[in-house]
Design an enzyme around this catalytic site. Structure first.
Site, mmCIF file in Angstrom:
data_model
loop_
_atom_site.group_PDB
_atom_site.id
_atom_site.type_symbol
_atom_site.label_atom_id
_atom_site.label_comp_id
_atom_site.label_asym_id
_atom_site.label_seq_id
_atom_site.Cartn_x
_atom_site.Cartn_y
_atom_site.Cartn_z
ATOM 1 N N LYS A 90 15.104 -19.304 -30.280
ATOM 2 C CA LYS A 90 13.848 -18.611 -30.549
ATOM 3 C C LYS A 90 13.834 -17.959 -31.935
ATOM 4 C CE LYS A 90 10.827 -17.424 -28.286
ATOM 5 N NZ LYS A 90 9.446 -17.895 -28.145
ATOM 6 N N ARG A 123 9.796 -32.634 -26.172
ATOM 7 C CA ARG A 123 9.813 -33.688 -25.153
ATOM 8 C C ARG A 123 8.384 -34.088 -24.825
ATOM 9 N NH1 ARG A 123 10.035 -28.706 -22.349
ATOM 10 N NH2 ARG A 123 8.111 -28.479 -21.183
#
Ligand code: MV4
Length: 512
Positions: A124, A300
């Site tokens: 992050k 993805r």
């Protein structure tokens, strides 16, 4: 001109996943003339992917760790069976950089981004730092992990409450704490650190300004191997229950062409900053004042990709395979705009009125919705056993129509055709949402579903009409007529319900 060496041609794909997404990928393969091979765990041996694929290989027992997560064994299998590429689907190994690296080292094409891009978006604080440098708007807040509580207090004072503590390493809401007042900071700070440590093996946390009641709007991107990245528009994903999406749609009811262009530009910048190729999604918080902030990138194919497919006409899985093979993005990907409106609901084997308890078991009877504008991406069939070992998503029902009101009408119609017997499903939650004025008006934010579930306002009335009442009435009318005349009722019934009663109800089934 393409500089990268072309990839090996893809003639056979090993699908390292299960359920509906394995089916989705093998369908794309078959349409492209590519052989498909699936792996399956013991409880999945009779699963839909095994029935539909060209080849199927056992990979281990039920626990994912011993089956769908066996990275080394899966890459070795690909080599053994002569698969040119591996499609990871979503979940499981799809966002593991080590897996993409194993594939690369074995000379097997990973249908997804490079391990470097996965790594860059995995942390992050790292991805935030990269995005700031690239000029992508991120939520106002820290660049670095907080060293201690004093630093947290000082920084919160600077940002202004409410603030959000987030795990540096993670994503998805783990190690996340909202803090409204200075008095609440110490306990939230300790809780966030310990949860982050337990979840990610890294207990560092950083701080952001808390964005109140935003929407979750994400942008689908697609990149080729030559540095070109395009935006395929947004999906509105605000209807979530505890970080689990329930309904997704495209386009978002509040995104204007101008906002779409700016968010798309930001997403392309984000992806380009990490050398992204293949399909990916940039998640944004969209605040009520129209400002938007990059949250994270999912490296993805996502569950909700079909709504983008239906409004763009682009087959995302085929596109993934083509770019992985080294094909450049062609002119069909210039300035893609949404056409019409698509809505997806995730059909789960769970009881929405009993704390969403999973409902495993055998699907005794099944009738799927069909007809114009309805797409069903299912991982099960009549007779399937829904096991406790995996995510209980049965299918995704996706509809397309010219505009949002018509798409919602179509969804209502499609749901009225759906029958599942043997297990409980969350269908009635969708029916309740389709009667909710806020949902119908497109007024939603990330907390709306949880608030409405907590208040009980979505719960259907106890004496709600049974969908098969007309059928029961028809059966009853048939018996009454037969007993009056002493002969069986005439085959030429006036009502279609009476016909249905004769054809199905009287044979012992409750519906046909
Ligand atoms: C936030 C936020 C409000 N303000 N960050 C939740 C999961 C993780 N991906 C980020 N999340 C949030 N971050 C700030 N500064 C609200 C959420 C959030 C959320 C985000 C997207 C979708 C659903 C959500 C549900 C609750 C909270």
């Amino acid at each position: 001109m393409p500089e990268t060496v072309p990839q090996r041609p893809i003639r056979k794909v090993l699908i390292a996943n299960r359920g509906e997404i394995a089916v989705r990928v093998l369908r794309a393969c078959r349409e492209m003339g590519i052989r498909s091979a699936v792996i399956y765990s013991e409880p999945d041996r009779l699963g839909l992917p095994v029935l539909l694929a060209d080849e199927a290989y056992p990979i281990g027992p039920a626990p994912s760790r011993e089956s769908y997560l066996r990275a080394g064994a899966i890459v070795e299998l690909a080599q053994q069976i002569g698969a040119d590429a591996i499609h990871p689907g979503y979940g499981f190994l799809s966002e593991r950089a080590e897996f993409a690296r194993l594939c690369r080292d074995a000379g097997v094409t990973f249908i997804g981004p490079s391990p470097e891009a996965i790594d860059a978006m995995g942390s992050k604080v790292e991805s935030r730092r990269l995005m700031m440098a690239a000029g992508v708007p991120v939520v106002p807040g820290g660049k670095d992990p907080l060293p201690d509580l004093d630093a947290a207090a000082a920084f919160a004072g600077q940002l202004g409450y409410p603030v959000m503590l987030k795990a540096s390493a993670g994503g998805g809401g783990k190690g996340m704490r909202r803090v409204d007042t200075p008095a609440g900071l110490a306990s939230a700070y300790r809780a966030a650190r310990s949860e982050a440590g337990a979840s990610f093996g890294d207990d560092s946390v950083y701080m952001e300004k808390y964005i109140v009641d935003p929407r979750h709007v994400e942008i689908q991107v697609l990149g080729d191997l030559y540095g070109r990245v395009v935006s395929l528009g947004e999906r509105e994903c605000s209807l979530q229950r505890r970080h689990q999406k329930v309904v997704e749609e495209a386009p978002s009811p509040v995104v204007t062409p101008e906002l779409r262009r700016r968010m798309g530009e930001a997403a392309v910048k984000a992806a380009s900053a990490v050398g992204y190729s293949n399909a990916g999604t940039c998640e944004f918080l969209l605040a009520s004042d129209g400002s938007f902030y990059f949250l994270e990138m999912n490296t993805r194919l996502q569950v909700e990709h079909p709504v983008t497919e239906l409004v763009t006409g682009i087959d995302l899985v085929q596109a993934q395979i083509r770019v992985a093979e080294g094909e450049p993005l062609g002119p069909a990907f210039d300035d893609v705009q949404p056409h019409g409106h698509a809505v997806e609901v995730r059909l789960y084997a769970e009881d929405p009125w009993n704390r969403f308890t999973p409902s495993p078991g055998r699907i005794e009877r099944l009738r799927w919705p069909e007809g114009p504008g309805v797409r069903n991406d299912a991982g099960v069939y009549e007779g399937s056993e829904v096991s406790i070992h995996y995510d209980p998503m049965l299918a995704k029902l996706i509809v397309w129509a010219a505009d949002r009101p018509r798409a919602l009408q179509k969804l209502d119609r499609a749901l009225s055709e759906l029958r599942v017997e043997g297990i409980r499903t969350n269908t009635s939650l969708f029916k309740a949402l389709l009667a909710d004025p806020d949902f119908l008006a497109g007024n939603m934010d990330i907390g709306m579903l949880d608030r409405k579930l907590a208040s009980g306002e979505l719960r259907p009335e106890a004496e709600e009409e049974h969908p098969d009442l007309p059928l029961l009435a028809a059966a009853l009318a048939h018996y009454e007529r037969a007993s009056r005349t002493g002969t069986p009722a005439s085959p030429a019934g006036r009502s279609r319900w009476a016909q249905a009663g004769r054809c199905g109800g009287l044979r012992g089934g409750s519906w046909s």
